[in-house]
Write an enzyme that holds these catalytic residues in place. Structure first.
Site, PDB file in Angstrom:
ATOM      1  N   LYS A 116      65.668 -24.462  13.606  1.00 36.07           N
ATOM      2  CA  LYS A 116      64.805 -25.429  14.294  1.00 36.07           C
ATOM      3  C   LYS A 116      65.543 -26.727  14.576  1.00 36.07           C
ATOM      4  CE  LYS A 116      60.396 -23.710  12.893  1.00 36.07           C
ATOM      5  NZ  LYS A 116      59.101 -23.947  12.316  1.00 36.07           N
ATOM      6  N   GLU A 200      58.821 -34.177  11.071  1.00 30.54           N
ATOM      7  CA  GLU A 200      58.258 -34.399  12.413  1.00 30.54           C
ATOM      8  C   GLU A 200      56.995 -35.227  12.253  1.00 30.54           C
ATOM      9  OE1 GLU A 200      57.245 -30.793  14.468  1.00 30.54           O
ATOM     10  OE2 GLU A 200      59.324 -30.136  14.603  1.00 30.54           O
ATOM     11  N   HIS A 235      48.966 -19.038  10.485  1.00 35.76           N
ATOM     12  CA  HIS A 235      50.134 -19.107  11.376  1.00 35.76           C
ATOM     13  C   HIS A 235      50.449 -17.799  12.075  1.00 35.76           C
ATOM     14  CE1 HIS A 235      50.575 -23.116   9.931  1.00 35.76           C
ATOM     15  NE2 HIS A 235      50.650 -22.696   8.704  1.00 35.76           N
ATOM     16  N   ARG A 293      63.080 -13.338  22.408  1.00 33.53           N
ATOM     17  CA  ARG A 293      62.677 -11.924  22.451  1.00 33.53           C
ATOM     18  C   ARG A 293      61.454 -11.776  23.355  1.00 33.53           C
ATOM     19  NH1 ARG A 293      60.316 -14.134  17.771  1.00 33.53           N
ATOM     20  NH2 ARG A 293      58.054 -14.265  18.069  1.00 33.53           N
TER      21      ARG A 293
HETATM   22  C1  MV4 Z   1      52.897 -28.783  13.980  1.00 36.57           C
HETATM   23  C2  MV4 Z   1      51.544 -29.198  13.916  1.00 36.57           C
HETATM   24  C3  MV4 Z   1      51.301 -30.559  14.048  1.00 36.57           C
HETATM   25  N1  MV4 Z   1      52.327 -31.427  14.231  1.00 36.57           N
HETATM   26  N2  MV4 Z   1      53.881 -29.689  14.152  1.00 36.57           N
HETATM   27  C4  MV4 Z   1      54.084 -24.943  13.995  1.00 36.57           C
HETATM   28  C5  MV4 Z   1      54.209 -23.493  13.796  1.00 36.57           C
HETATM   29  C6  MV4 Z   1      52.824 -23.013  13.851  1.00 36.57           C
HETATM   30  N3  MV4 Z   1      52.677 -21.743  13.226  1.00 36.57           N
HETATM   31  C7  MV4 Z   1      52.064 -24.128  13.197  1.00 36.57           C
HETATM   32  N4  MV4 Z   1      52.725 -25.280  13.624  1.00 36.57           N
HETATM   33  C8  MV4 Z   1      52.268 -26.548  13.696  1.00 36.57           C
HETATM   34  N5  MV4 Z   1      53.231 -27.499  13.885  1.00 36.57           N
HETATM   35  C9  MV4 Z   1      53.592 -30.989  14.260  1.00 36.57           C
HETATM   36  N6  MV4 Z   1      54.583 -31.874  14.403  1.00 36.57           N
HETATM   37  C10 MV4 Z   1      50.560 -28.237  13.721  1.00 36.57           C
HETATM   38  C11 MV4 Z   1      50.912 -26.912  13.588  1.00 36.57           C
HETATM   39  C12 MV4 Z   1      49.850 -25.985  13.311  1.00 36.57           C
HETATM   40  C13 MV4 Z   1      49.364 -25.108  14.300  1.00 36.57           C
HETATM   41  C14 MV4 Z   1      49.901 -25.105  15.580  1.00 36.57           C
HETATM   42  C15 MV4 Z   1      49.391 -24.245  16.549  1.00 36.57           C
HETATM   43  C16 MV4 Z   1      48.319 -23.399  16.244  1.00 36.57           C
HETATM   44  C17 MV4 Z   1      47.788 -23.375  14.974  1.00 36.57           C
HETATM   45  C18 MV4 Z   1      48.302 -24.235  13.987  1.00 36.57           C
HETATM   46  C19 MV4 Z   1      47.735 -24.237  12.707  1.00 36.57           C
HETATM   47  C20 MV4 Z   1      48.234 -25.085  11.756  1.00 36.57           C
HETATM   48  C21 MV4 Z   1      49.284 -25.954  12.051  1.00 36.57           C
END
Ligand code: MV4
Length: 504
Positions: A116, A200, A235, A293
């Site tokens: 990342k 982040e 996730h 992919r």
């Molecule tokens: C984040 C976020 C808020 N702020 N990054 C990244 C991978 C994905 N599986 C979850 N991720 C997130 N990254 C920042 N800087 C919130 C999430 C997140 C999320 C993102 C999209 C769809 C569902 C989610 C559930 C929890 C957290």
């Protein structure tokens, strides 16, 4: 064109690739583990080669065995599907060394996007916005503290090698940083054998929107628009759609351009996906990562663009030019996909392996089911329990949802539990229907469900109370209140009834 392709995968994606090969008059070679002797992909392929014991570490992840199978069968190319070896740069090198074409990007592009932190650096170079934060691993807790204050809370701690939310922590305030820092590093080390974490800024109620890109070996780059993937559970994506309910052609063009910039920066070839977080309020978007992919949810893009992504992958890998230009890409209709899992939604989504004793797959207008099983097939404990992807399309989002509801009702799977009842509830949910999709959707959905159950229990109790008050027959009342206790949750009861009806 290639005459024979080996598919280094199993389940629905192996079947999907075999179908594209068949369209193109290309012979197919399946590989299978001990657990997959009778699997659908083995039955569908022209040839099938045994590669080892059920655990994927002894079969589908064994690069050398798969190369050996390709050579033995005379396959000229390998399609990796998703998961397993699809993002393994060393496997690509091994294939190349053996003069077998890997259907996917070069190992260097994979490696550049594998971490990342490395991906964030590339995005900066390409002048694509990333979520504000660090671009070097944190050296100490003290450094994390300092940066946390600079960026401002809430923040996210993320593992550089991360994926699937592992090694990721949401940190609300400075007081929570210490324990979050320790657990994120510990989890990262345990999961990826690499404890690098970075910071982040946390985006509040973000949407997860990704852009499908495609590139050929002649320097042509196109994007195929977005997929809204905000509905996730632990996730894992659950529902994906295109267009995103917040789509505008302007946002799509901007995000598409940014995605192409990232792909160009690593000389990407083939199908790739660039993920962004999008602020629900400002519509600002930030690069998150690139998946090198074909993705599970690619049918959504196929349904709205009419482009066969697997066919295009194969053509591009052979060295042909993209079969279309950016100006020719049109987005029509609305598509929604549900990932159907052999999991029990009433039991915390516990995997539900076993024999599929009955299977009736929905058909009809606007319905596409990409499955990997058949009636009588066994869902094993060894692999991801996704049994099919149900995708629908309609002229509008409303029509797509109507068809999804119809298709879900038509879908019958017996012998195992599936996530179908869970989707039936989601298609009736007001927030889903309104398109209010963000990262908090599933949490809020579960809370609404709980509230509804409490309401219904209260209603049941009120009915009992009334009958108590009205009844002169004590015996009847006792029986009724026992019944009420059993049905503490009307939802659970309805679920069990549905289970009995559909899957026995
Ligand atoms: C984040 C976020 C808020 N702020 N990054 C990244 C991978 C994905 N599986 C979850 N991720 C997130 N990254 C920042 N800087 C919130 C999430 C997140 C999320 C993102 C999209 C769809 C569902 C989610 C559930 C929890 C957290």
């Amino acid at each position: 064109m290639f005459r024979k392709i080996l598919i280094a995968n199993r389940g629905e994606i192996a079947c999907r690739v075999i179908r594209a090969c068949r369209d193109m008059n290309i012979k197919t070679v399946a590989v299978y583990s001990e657990a997959d002797r009778d699997a659908l992909h083995v039955r569908m392929a022209d040839e099938a080669i045994f590669i080892g014991a059920p655990p994927s570490s002894e079969s589908y992840l064994r690069g050398e065995k798969i190369i050996e199978a390709a050579k033995r069968s005379g396959a000229e190319a390998i399609h990796p599907g998703y998961g397993f070896l699809s993002e393994n740069a060393d496997f690509v090198r091994l294939a190349t060394k053996n003069e077998i074409v890997f259907i996917g990007p070069a190992p260097e592009a994979m490696e550049a996007m594998g971490g990342k932190i490395s991906a964030r650096k590339i995005a900066i170079e390409a002048e694509v916005p990333i979520v504000p934060g660090t671009t070097e691993p944190l050296e100490s807790f003290e450094e994390a503290q300092k940066i946390g204050l600079e960026i401002g809370y809430p923040i996210m701690l993320k593992a550089s090698a991360g994926g699937g939310g592992k090694g990721m922590r949401f940190v609300q305030t400075a007081e929570d940083l210490k324990s979050a820092y320790e657990t994120a590093r510990g989890e990262a080390l345990a999961s990826f054998n690499n404890d690098e974490v970075y910071i982040e800024k946390a985006v509040v109620r973000p949407r997860h929107i990704e852009i499908q890109i495609f590139a050929d070996k002649h320097g042509n780059y196109v994007h195929l628009g977005e997929r809204e993937c905000s509905i996730q559970r632990r996730h894992q994506k659950v529902i994906e759609e295109c267009p995103s309910p917040i789509n505008s052609s302007e946002l799509r063009a901007k995000m598409g351009e940014s995605a192409i910039k990232v792909a160009r920066a690593v000389n990407y070839v083939g199908a790739g996906t660039v993920e962004f977080l999008v602020s629900d309020e400002t519509r600002e978007f930030y690069f998150l990562e690139m998946n090198t992919r074909l993705q599970v949810e690619h049918p959504v893009t196929e349904l709205v663009t009419g482009i066969d992504l697997v066919r295009e992958q194969i053509r591009v890998a052979f060295g042909e030019k993209l079969s279309f230009a950016q100006e020719e890409v049109e987005w029509k209709n609305h598509a929604i996909e549900c990932r159907v899992y052999a999991e029990d939604p009433e039991n915390n989504f516990l995997p539900s392996p076993g024999t599929i004793t009955r299977l009736r797959v929905p058909q009809g207008n606007g319905v596409r089911d990409d499955g990997g099983v058949y009636e009588g097939a066994e869902v094993s404990i060894y692999y991801d329990p996704m049994i099919s992807k149900l995708a629908v399309y309609g002229k509008t989002r409303e029509e797509a949802i109507d068809r999804l509801r119809r298709a879900l009702r038509e879908y019958e799977v017996g012998g195992i539990k599936t996530t179908l009842p869970f989707f039936l509830e989601i298609v009736e949910d007001e927030e889903f229907i309104a398109g209010n999709l963000d990262t908090g959707f599933i949490t809020r959905f579960n809370e609404r469900k709980k509230e509804k159950e409490i309401d219904e229990t209260a209603q049941d109790l009120a009915i009992i109370a009334t009958s108590l008050a009205n009844s002169s027959n004590q015996k009847t009342v006792t029986i009724e209140s026992n019944k009420a206790q059993q049905s503490a949750s009307r939802w659970a009861l309805a679920g069990r009834a549905a289970a009995q009806q559909n899957r026995m």
